[in-house]
Design a protein around this motif. Sequence first.
Motif, mmCIF file in Angstrom:
data_model
loop_
_atom_site.group_PDB
_atom_site.id
_atom_site.type_symbol
_atom_site.label_atom_id
_atom_site.label_comp_id
_atom_site.label_asym_id
_atom_site.label_seq_id
_atom_site.Cartn_x
_atom_site.Cartn_y
_atom_site.Cartn_z
ATOM 1 N N VAL A 158 0.859 -1.176 0.000
ATOM 2 C CA VAL A 158 0.000 0.000 0.000
ATOM 3 C C VAL A 158 0.897 1.228 0.000
ATOM 4 C CG1 VAL A 158 -1.822 1.244 1.213
ATOM 5 C CG2 VAL A 158 -1.732 -1.256 1.340
ATOM 6 N N THR A 159 0.668 2.129 -0.952
ATOM 7 C CA THR A 159 1.421 3.372 -0.992
ATOM 8 C C THR A 159 0.451 4.547 -0.988
ATOM 9 O OG1 THR A 159 1.507 3.397 -3.418
ATOM 10 C CG2 THR A 159 3.338 2.339 -2.259
ATOM 11 N N LYS A 160 0.882 5.639 -0.377
ATOM 12 C CA LYS A 160 0.067 6.845 -0.322
ATOM 13 C C LYS A 160 0.848 7.965 -0.974
ATOM 14 C CE LYS A 160 -2.322 10.019 2.697
ATOM 15 N NZ LYS A 160 -2.598 10.457 4.045
ATOM 16 N N GLY A 161 0.220 8.609 -1.941
ATOM 17 C CA GLY A 161 0.872 9.712 -2.629
ATOM 18 C C GLY A 161 -0.101 10.842 -2.862
ATOM 19 N N GLU A 162 0.370 11.855 -3.569
ATOM 20 C CA GLU A 162 -0.476 13.004 -3.863
ATOM 21 C C GLU A 162 -1.712 12.611 -4.666
ATOM 22 O OE1 GLU A 162 1.745 16.173 -5.604
ATOM 23 O OE2 GLU A 162 3.220 16.172 -3.995
#
Length: 85
Positions: A7-11
């Motif tokens: 799981v990655t969180k970005g803009e």
Amino acid sequence: GSPILLVTKGEDGTKVVLDFDAYGEDPREWGIVIADLVAHVANASVARGFDPKQVRDEVAYIVTAELENPTDKPQHVGYLQRLEE
């Protein structure tokens, strides 16, 4: 073991990549993985001074609400490929 979830969180939002075959035959197994993840989040919250039971309960509440009324539409990113052992 091999990774089953990334799981990655970005803009541009949260991205999820998973190895569906890890538990694909039995959706209940994915439920256990998700419950374990919630427990890890709750346990990690202790270091920040939160009550882990309250965190667990709030996360469970939001998960249920999100499943019933999604605030966004998950986008397919891809699937993890099993690493050769």
